[in-house]
Design a protein around this motif. Structure first.
Motif: not given
Length: 817
Positions: A278, A283, A356, A451
């Motif tokens: 990201e 993304y 994600v 993440d």
């Protein structure tokens, strides 16, 4: 090197030309979005409880607000009307249970943590579920741990399964190799010849994070890279173009020299990998393979599927023209939350998977304002809640507000909240350490840390790898109210009888009556009804000739509790419960009071005392005559002789009793069950506690026979005479409806006539309002008075908008003399 720097370096490997090419090709192939109205998608409820606190002292009250949402969109869902809320004790028993009424997906309630009801110090689990959620397994059942402390105990009384503090455990575990270290290659595998990102997570046996340092070696002992925990025992490192070989790590706990070895996952010779980075809100999806796989399968058709909470928002296929391709995920088409991206080969065999978090700028702007930043004890506080969009448009929402003293629990912003639960926790199996950290807007690293979580625990325990299907063939139905149901079995020679079931439900003098025809199988069910607290239920079955007949059975009205498989442990580096206890004891000492000389949060008699005063069975109507038998009652040989004395206007007629104004016998009930009057001569008066009678029209609720008057006999506990004949066509018993939620009490210092000056006002929860609903102008105004204690005060507003955006707003102020 910090995590953000590692990500920046890794992202620079993206090929800009291939990125543009693949973005155009991929988006042109196929993009489809499965509609939430698709009939194949099951209705799934998510339940969340906002509680006033997580730490309590014995004899305090726990308050909660319920939010039930549609799992795919987080919008409030009006499906089930009944919610079961339970408190499970440290010894894994349900110690308290509320049947909470849901109205448009919202509800509220409370528990009294009374010592009289068996509450002791320890860790409890708060559990909530509907009958419908039972179809989808325990992952959709809301749970939260609650700490209860005993202010009178000199030694902390910990709950079952609680552990010593983290520092002690780390020292002992290093010597016994009890640190659990796991490696998670991005996409699921290590691939020879491909640069790989590997995440790791290290925890102790309770799931608490362990901070570590270590080195990665190849099978010949050559150092490849180093690694170190970056956040809560998690971290990440890069390995460049690996060879097919065995890799291992050698690590140690920080501040400890003990070395521990751990093997890494096997390096595959062929395959495909999926990666995500990201950057500035975009993304980037990277698809990678090695030379061997690419030459063996030229122009392999790869398919990428991206889903959020089981709903596909992107799907496309592309022939692989290079070992490394990258494109931008159209994140604008996705809702906020965890997205699962899966890579399939030409045969639709999954090769790689990645989670994600898609972040969206909030569309709602909710504010909480107070009229001052500092107050004096007992001073009035005025506050305003506004709920509008970022463009200033009014947005409907439902909120709950708690105002509480800090009492050593200032780390509450790291705890679970409505945002962390609906957007993350409820989508990942198992416990998450400090979940609120990932939604703390003051934490600039929260997305990078999120993440890491998704690369480790999330990748392993993601709930939505497919849309959940019912796990049981029994199919638990969504309850729309309190259900009265059962079965009537045929009696006698005529098996063709059709039965009608008559119902009379009485509560505090109000009578609700209904009837329903039984099915040919004998099963019957009434339409759902809504009532709070206990009520008296009378069922009667009649045949086609309107004669009392049949063998009547009433099914359980409330669902049984779920099995308890919870082992208590808490994620904590500090014993927050003990700190909370110390703060309360110190506050009591400062104001020279004992725990029993404080203003109660709610003026209420304890549950146990109330239940002890209840009769074993309530009469169905308002009794016209009540006779309690005592030492002054004359002696009689049988109840048949006693009743004409105890109930004026009755006479003995053979072996029956009738009212003198009627020719036919009265209806006789003993402890709520109909009996034949001819056994009254066998019942000893000493076994009877009281006799009640209905002489007027109120007896009509019992049917035709009740019109001749009703005599109700209530026996003493442990009475000897139990061999009376029950009428099989009648069921009479006390039934439990919805929990009657109490209203939070706080003193009004603006009206001294309402105050109790004999007790000190040291409330820990200053104010609780479960329903904060902004008006047509988008505002809601509330007010309350501070307690008499000086302390730091925390305000927490939680709720959800009509568009499904969960909201948490915090404020604080000081109270000083």
């Amino acid at each position: 090197m910090n995590f953000l720097r590692i990500m920046e370096l890794f992202t620079k490997t993206i090929s800009v030309n291939l990125l543009l090419l693949f973005s155009i090709c991929f988006s042109a192939i196929s993009q489809q979005k499965k509609s939430l109205e698709d009939s194949s998608i099951p209705i799934i409820e998510k339940v969340y409880l906002h509680t006033d606190r997580s730490n309590y002292a014995i004899n305090e009250d726990l308050w909660y607000k319920v939010y039930v949402t549609y799992a795919y969109s987080n919008t409030i869902l009006d499906h089930s009307k009944v919610l079961y809320v339970e408190l499970i004790s440290p010894d894994s028993k349900v110690i308290a249970r509320n049947i909470t009424r849901l109205d448009q997906g919202l509800g509220n309630g409370d528990f009294s943590l009374s010592e009289l009801d068996g509450f002791k110090a320890g860790t409890y689990q708060l559990r909530a579920y509907t009958n419908w959620t039972r179809n989808f397994g325990k992952d959709f059942i809301f749970t939260k741990e609650i700490k209860v402390v005993d202010l009178g105990a000199t030694v902390p009384n910990k709950g079952v399964g609680q552990q010593p503090n983290l520092a002690t455990k780390q020292k002992s575990f290093a010597s016994t190799d009890k640190v659990d270290l796991q490696f998670f290659p991005e996409g699921g595998s290590l691939l020879a010849g491909v640069t790989s990102k590997i995440a790791f997570k290290s925890v102790d046996q309770y799931g608490n994070p362990i901070e570590i340092n270590g080195n990665i070696f190849d099978e010949n002992g050559n150092l490849l890279t180093t690694f170190s925990s970056l956040h809560n025992g998690m971290g990440i490192f890069i390995l460049n173009e690996l060879k097919p070989q065995n890799l291992f790590a050698e690590f140690s706990i920080k501040n400890d020299t003990t070395k521990i070895k751990k093997a890494l996952p096997k390096v595959l010779e062929e395959g495909y990998l999926l990666g995500i980075n990201e950057r500035k809100g975009k993304y980037y999806i990277s698809l990678k393979t090695n030379k061997k796989t690419f030459e063996k399968n030229p122009r392999e058709q790869l398919t990428l599927v991206a889903s959020t909470r089981g709903i596909t928002y992107f799907e496309g296929s592309q022939a692989l023209q290079s070992p490394n391709l990258t494109f931008v995920l159209p994140a604008q088409d996705f809702p906020e939350g965890i997205t699962q991206i899966t890579l399939y080969d030409e045969a639709m065999k999954p090769h790689s998977e990645r989670l994600v978090y898609i972040h969206k700028e909030p569309s709602a702007k909710v504010t909480l304002s107070i009229d001052k930043t500092a107050y004096t004890p007992k001073q009035k506080v005025n506050l305003t809640v506004t709920s509008k969009t970022t463009e200033g448009q009014i947005i409907p929402a439902s909120f709950s507000l708690v105002v509480k003293e800090s009492n050593g629990t200032n780390k509450s912003l790291l705890n679970s909240n409505i945002c962390s639960y609906f957007l993350m926790e409820s989508d990942i199996k198992g416990k998450i350490f400090n979940p609120g950290n990932y939604f703390d807007v003051s934490n600039p690293k929260r997305f990078a840390q999120m993440d890491l979580l998704l690369l480790t625990q999330g990748w392993r325990d993601f709930l939505w790898k497919s849309i959940p299907e019912p796990i049981s063939k029994e199919y638990y139905k969504a309850e729309k109210g309190i259900i009265i149901s059962g079965k009537v079995k045929r009696t006698g020679k005529n098996n063709r009888n059709q039965y009608k079931i008559n119902m009379a439900l009485t509560k505090e003098g109000d009578i609700f009556m209904n009837d329903v025809d039984a099915l040919p199988t004998g099963d019957f069910i009434f339409d759902p009804i809504n009532f709070n607290g206990h009520a008296s239920l009378l069922l009667n079955s009649q045949n086609q000739k309107k004669e009392n007949a049949g063998n009547l059975e009433l099914y359980p009205i409330c669902q049984d509790t779920l099995a308890i498989d919870h082992i208590f442990f808490s994620f904590t580096t500090l014993d927050e419960g003990n700190l909370f206890k110390q703060q309360l004891i110190q506050k009591n000492m400062n104001y020279g009071v004992s725990s029993g000389n404080q203003l109660d949060e709610v003026v209420v008699t304890s549950k146990r005392n109330v239940e002890e005063k209840k009769p074993k069975t309530n009469s169905i109507g308002n009794a016209d005559i009540v006779r309690v038998l005592d030492d002054r009652t004359p002696s009689f040989r049988s109840l048949l002789q006693l009743i004409p004395y105890a109930v004026p206007g009755t006479v003995q007629s053979g072996k029956s009793i009738r009212f003198s104004r009627f020719n036919d016998p009265a209806l006789i009930l003993m402890d709520g069950l109909q009996i034949d009057s001819d056994i009254l001569g066998d019942i000893v008066p000493d076994d009877v506690e009281r006799i009640e009678a209905i002489t007027g029209p109120g007896g009509a609720v019992y049917g035709q026979q009740g019109g001749n008057g009703v005599i109700m006999i209530f026996t003493k506990p442990g009475a000897r005479n139990r061999a009376f004949k029950k009428k099989s066509y009648t069921v009479s018993q006390l039934v439990q409806g919805f929990y009657n939620a109490r209203k939070f009490y706080a003193p009004n210092y603006g009206d001294p006539t309402t105050l109790d000056f004999n007790k000190r006002d040291l409330r820990n929860t200053i104010f609780w309002e479960p329903y904060v609903h902004p008006n047509e102008n988008g505002t809601a105004k509330l007010s309350y008075y501070n307690s008499e204690a000086s302390n730091s005060i925390n305000l927490v507003l939680e709720g959800i908008t009509e568009t499904g955006q969960p909201i948490v707003v915090r404020k604080s102020y000081e109270v000083n003399q």
